[in-house]
Design a protein around this motif. Sequence first.
Motif, PDB file in Angstrom:
ATOM      1  N   ALA A  70      -0.480  -1.563  -5.596  1.00 17.77           N
ATOM      2  CA  ALA A  70       0.172  -2.072  -4.386  1.00 17.77           C
ATOM      3  C   ALA A  70       0.754  -0.920  -3.561  1.00 17.77           C
ATOM      4  CB  ALA A  70       1.295  -3.026  -4.781  1.00 17.77           C
ATOM      5  N   HIS A  72       3.698  -1.165  -2.232  1.00 20.37           N
ATOM      6  CA  HIS A  72       5.150  -1.352  -2.301  1.00 20.37           C
ATOM      7  C   HIS A  72       5.571  -1.261  -3.766  1.00 20.37           C
ATOM      8  CE1 HIS A  72       4.296  -3.195   1.623  1.00 20.37           C
ATOM      9  NE2 HIS A  72       5.524  -2.805   1.924  1.00 20.37           N
ATOM     10  N   TYR A  77       5.122  -9.764  -2.727  1.00 23.84           N
ATOM     11  CA  TYR A  77       3.782  -9.327  -2.322  1.00 23.84           C
ATOM     12  C   TYR A  77       2.758 -10.038  -3.193  1.00 23.84           C
ATOM     13  CZ  TYR A  77       6.593  -5.991   0.109  1.00 23.84           C
ATOM     14  OH  TYR A  77       7.544  -5.438   0.929  1.00 23.84           O
ATOM     15  N   THR A  78       2.541 -11.287  -2.894  1.00 18.17           N
ATOM     16  CA  THR A  78       1.701 -12.160  -3.717  1.00 18.17           C
ATOM     17  C   THR A  78       0.343 -11.522  -4.013  1.00 18.17           C
ATOM     18  OG1 THR A  78       2.793 -14.049  -2.744  1.00 18.17           O
ATOM     19  CG2 THR A  78       0.681 -14.478  -3.842  1.00 18.17           C
ATOM     20  N   GLU A  80      -0.285  -8.814  -5.687  1.00 16.36           N
ATOM     21  CA  GLU A  80      -0.334  -7.356  -5.829  1.00 16.36           C
ATOM     22  C   GLU A  80       0.174  -6.897  -7.199  1.00 16.36           C
ATOM     23  OE1 GLU A  80      -1.535  -4.952  -3.556  1.00 16.36           O
ATOM     24  OE2 GLU A  80      -2.448  -6.777  -2.803  1.00 16.36           O
ATOM     25  N   SER A  82       2.087  -3.530  -9.011  1.00 16.73           N
ATOM     26  CA  SER A  82       2.773  -2.276  -8.663  1.00 16.73           C
ATOM     27  C   SER A  82       2.410  -1.137  -9.609  1.00 16.73           C
ATOM     28  CB  SER A  82       4.286  -2.483  -8.709  1.00 16.73           C
ATOM     29  OG  SER A  82       4.703  -2.544 -10.060  1.00 16.73           O
TER      30      SER A  82
END
Length: 252
Positions: A70, A72, A77-78, A80, A82
């Motif tokens: 991702a 972020h 953030y549906t 995604e 990280s």
Amino acid sequence: MRKKIVAGNWKMNTSIAEGELLANQIDFLTSTLDNDVQIIITPPYTHLQKVGMVLKDHKSKVELAAQNCADHTSGAYTGEVSVEMLKELTCKYVILGHSERREYYGETNETLLKKINLVLSAGLKPIFCVGEKLEEREANKHFEVVASQIKEVLYKLRGVEFANVIVAYEPVWAIGTGKTATSDQAEEMHAYIRRVIADKFAQYADETPILYGGSCKPSNAAEIFSKENVDGGLIGGASLNAQDFVTIIKSF
Ligand code: PGA
């Protein structure tokens, strides 16, 4: 001495059970290799935990990577995943800027800069892909295109950060098409990439691994890897067969 790296990009292939089997086979076939090639596999997100456990249980020399991350750190953030999540799953590397992500998912250099910064600050290493499309090569714009992909993302890093970057040159016209760049075409572009890197990061350019990707297979890997500026490969299709993948690793 630059590191030699062979990374398998499984893309959206295999069931979890098939992925575990493939990882077991690759681990087994590479466990007695005594060459100094760093071996990386990149299963789909859903396979990372199980494949990571296979590698850990076998104290494997094979390392784990993710195909994306991702842009972020966390939050709403549906869909995604990280970098910290990938780190927890024992990933050491993240492929960024693959042409399929640029083309089908609209990833821009701006997004990639965010992602590369997140990957580097988490202590993971990006495998940053660059490469021109067929029409760009035919219009003799391939050097320009690749230089701008490097300048718009990698040039924005600090030298100490850049030192952790692996670059992959993947001419888009060679990916999954069976058409490989000739070893001379690969060497020409790899040498150019190293010069572009040297313009900004003189002290790191010599040490930066630059991998070739695009229909690399057992029958052409040795020829491609024999070139001075080719430090390994990012392997798609041929990495789904353990024997083929290991033959490529042994091609150094
Ligand atoms: P390929 O894919 O080896 O199947 O051409 C390479 C890649 O996309 O990384």
